[in-house]
Design a protein around this motif. Sequence first.
Motif, PDB file in Angstrom:
ATOM      1  N   ALA A  82       0.899  -1.161   0.141  1.00 43.75           N
ATOM      2  CA  ALA A  82       0.106   0.161   0.171  1.00 43.75           C
ATOM      3  C   ALA A  82       0.958   1.043   0.308  1.00 43.75           C
ATOM      4  O   ALA A  82       0.588   2.045  -0.702  1.00 43.75           O
ATOM      5  N   ALA A  83       1.967   1.448   1.139  1.00 40.52           N
ATOM      6  CA  ALA A  83       2.962   2.452   0.613  1.00 40.52           C
ATOM      7  C   ALA A  83       3.081   2.748  -0.155  1.00 40.52           C
ATOM      8  O   ALA A  83       4.183   4.019  -0.949  1.00 40.52           O
ATOM      9  N   VAL A 110      -4.937   3.037  -0.610  1.00 39.03           N
ATOM     10  CA  VAL A 110      -3.427   3.297  -0.140  1.00 39.03           C
ATOM     11  C   VAL A 110      -4.106   3.525   1.492  1.00 39.03           C
ATOM     12  O   VAL A 110      -3.280   2.704   2.414  1.00 39.03           O
ATOM     13  N   ILE A 111      -5.183   4.415   1.260  1.00 43.90           N
ATOM     14  CA  ILE A 111      -5.627   4.883   2.852  1.00 43.90           C
ATOM     15  C   ILE A 111      -5.706   4.043   3.697  1.00 43.90           C
ATOM     16  O   ILE A 111      -5.383   3.512   4.686  1.00 43.90           O
ATOM     17  N   ALA A 112      -6.721   2.975   2.873  1.00 46.40           N
ATOM     18  CA  ALA A 112      -7.228   2.000   3.900  1.00 46.40           C
ATOM     19  C   ALA A 112      -6.808   1.111   4.456  1.00 46.40           C
ATOM     20  O   ALA A 112      -6.862   0.263   5.607  1.00 46.40           O
ATOM     21  N   GLY A 113      -5.718   0.395   2.931  1.00 38.83           N
ATOM     22  CA  GLY A 113      -4.276  -0.690   3.599  1.00 38.83           C
ATOM     23  C   GLY A 113      -3.696   0.352   4.749  1.00 38.83           C
ATOM     24  O   GLY A 113      -3.474  -0.768   5.900  1.00 38.83           O
ATOM     25  N   ILE A 114      -3.111   1.478   4.986  1.00 38.09           N
ATOM     26  CA  ILE A 114      -1.737   1.746   5.932  1.00 38.09           C
ATOM     27  C   ILE A 114      -2.505   1.998   6.982  1.00 38.09           C
ATOM     28  O   ILE A 114      -2.511   1.579   8.511  1.00 38.09           O
ATOM     29  N   MET A 115      -4.633   2.189   6.950  1.00 44.26           N
ATOM     30  CA  MET A 115      -4.682   2.754   8.128  1.00 44.26           C
ATOM     31  C   MET A 115      -5.543   1.142   9.146  1.00 44.26           C
ATOM     32  O   MET A 115      -5.091   0.853   9.888  1.00 44.26           O
ATOM     33  N   GLY A 165       3.608   2.499  12.016  1.00 43.88           N
ATOM     34  CA  GLY A 165       2.552   3.054  11.103  1.00 43.88           C
ATOM     35  C   GLY A 165       4.091   4.198  10.242  1.00 43.88           C
ATOM     36  O   GLY A 165       4.466   4.754   9.193  1.00 43.88           O
ATOM     37  N   LEU A 166       4.694   4.690  11.648  1.00 39.81           N
ATOM     38  CA  LEU A 166       5.591   5.601  11.143  1.00 39.81           C
ATOM     39  C   LEU A 166       7.261   5.284  10.633  1.00 39.81           C
ATOM     40  O   LEU A 166       7.447   5.235   9.757  1.00 39.81           O
ATOM     41  N   PHE A 167       7.751   3.744  11.564  1.00 39.64           N
ATOM     42  CA  PHE A 167       8.808   3.563  10.798  1.00 39.64           C
ATOM     43  C   PHE A 167       7.852   2.706   9.691  1.00 39.64           C
ATOM     44  O   PHE A 167       9.186   2.237   8.935  1.00 39.64           O
ATOM     45  N   GLY A 168       6.801   1.898   9.283  1.00 33.92           N
ATOM     46  CA  GLY A 168       7.481   1.255   8.256  1.00 33.92           C
ATOM     47  C   GLY A 168       6.848   2.059   6.918  1.00 33.92           C
ATOM     48  O   GLY A 168       7.559   2.116   6.224  1.00 33.92           O
ATOM     49  N   ILE A 169       6.460   3.126   6.961  1.00 32.01           N
ATOM     50  CA  ILE A 169       5.892   4.247   6.355  1.00 32.01           C
ATOM     51  C   ILE A 169       7.223   4.781   5.408  1.00 32.01           C
ATOM     52  O   ILE A 169       8.388   4.868   3.949  1.00 32.01           O
TER      53      ILE A 169
END
Length: 642
Positions: free
Chosen positions: A125-126, A332-337, A367-371
């Motif tokens: 997603a990211a 993208v948004i739904a996957g990350i969230m 979320g932070l380190f992943g993105i």
Amino acid sequence: METANEAAVGGEVRESVAEFTAKAVVTGILLGILFGAANAYLGLKVGMTVSASIPAAVMTVAIFRLLRMKGTILEANLSQTIGSASTALASGTIFTIPALFLWGIVPPYLQVVALCFLGGLLGIAAMIPLRRLLIVESAKELPYPEGTACAEVLRATAEGASGGNWIFVGMAIAALIKVAISAFFVVPGETEYLLPGVLPNAVIGLELAPSLIAIGFILGYRQSGIVVSGAILSALVLIPLISLIGQGLPGAMFPEKTQLISQMSAGQIWKYYVRYIGAGAVATAGIITVCRNLPTMFGAFLAVASGLSSRKTDGVASVPDRTDQDLPGSFVIAGIMLVVLVSGLVPGIFAGGMDLTARLVCGLGVGLFGILFVTVAARIVGIVGVSSNPTSGMTLVTLIATASIFAAFGWKGMAAQAAVLTVGTIVCVAAGKAGDIAQDLKTGYLVGATPWRQQFGQLIGACFACWAVAGTVMLLGETYGFGGRDLPAPQATLMKTIIEGVLSGELPWGLVLTGAGVTISAVLCGVSGLAFAIGVYLPLSSMLSIFIGGVTRAWVDGWSDEPKTASLSESESDPGILAASGLVAGEGLAGIVIAGLVAVGVVPKGVEQTVLTGTASSLAIAFIVLGVCFFLVRAARSRAKN
């Protein structure tokens, strides 16, 4: 099979060319399960995995022809995209999850599946919003070497080039050898020899493992030489040195509290002392890799941010054609969230259980380190390739930062250690997945594929491969355990050591820093610090098998580490490399099947004496090793005859 030249007209691929078909999807899923399980086994054994993109592409074409099914280059590309999705999932999972077993925690199977899938989903997603910027607009700046090579291989195989048969032959040979060793116990899995003389506990050995010889063949002479050099330092310098020092000590030496060094075997000295030196060496190599790449990482993040910002403000609205269509922004948004919320709110995701505040910290960390690391990895592999993607270093940074936050809040104990580790699992899988899908999208860009279909294919691959990877880890962990000679799981042991050190501060830092000095010395000598450090950590018997493979490759190449006239695609698609990939897959799959038979009691875990013993077993091992080397030479030299 319809080739790229037949399908393309003026750079555009005809809409009628088949791409997302049932046979492409099913073949990709099966190959993903195969390479996911094999890579999980291999990574737990020696801490390395092999890229599945090119072998999957060649095997797809071979399977289509074997079953007499017509296929297009886009179908083959989609199949390899789905099939290669498992590599990152395997790497991220084996780098972390075995540490739970080492702590005495057997995680639920569904939890491992969830962690594996969440990391894959986050990476996919990211990466989607970055495709146009990194793959299309930066095509001249970012070559994406493996992706470009895979595109050339697809064109070559689609036009009739051979090579796929060597993979299947290699799988059969490796499987037969593994069955002879671990199911019928014809020969021992390794042979050892205690050197006589003034070096106490100096042991050399050779492991009978076709996959290790194949890894050495893939790495080449120089890299395999660096790896075995680290193992020689460990087996013939550090262990004998500690033995000599310990002979005059009246008591035990920390970290061991009771047993005298003079009473220890070589294996015990490695367990109590050398493994900490090796852990320090590997950790330092990972940190050095990250530090070396900090300018590139920072530049990658700024370049992506700048590129995305400028695209939003260019004021140009257009409907992209088929070859420029991504999955929608809503995905993208739904996957990350989904990944962040599940990580932070679902109690069962983190082993041991933590309160809501701690879980929220974990979710934010994911979320932070992943993105951040998805962005960095997606761009950095465009320059250095997937094999040089510093995934383990990024995971170390994630673990150190998360563990430091936990320590500041006073969250300690087994539950806290497990929670920190599982944050690292998701981030590690996501960073690896970003590099993998970036290379696949580059391949698709060059052959005229549809991006959204590749992205959806990667998601399908992750959905199926996560079960195979998790099942492999669980089966091997419960059957053999991790951290021993059978399955050292070096990265996971390192992650465990780092987390314990940050949260408890009870590490033997003298030994760890000694390992750091070893790696720094290697780096200053101009060799790969990580390869040397892995050699320090793993047994000489395993590394010697890798070195034999490297020597075989050097012989084939005329004692040049890489063929001077070969491009990357020619090197990666060489029948010898494909045969080596088959050896890796064959032994891995056979090992998993045998582990399942051991678990249900059909095959014993081991026997005290094999059919062949003494000199006969040593001669048999030498004969089999030479046979595997001859097979690789025969495969590599078949290119000249075609």
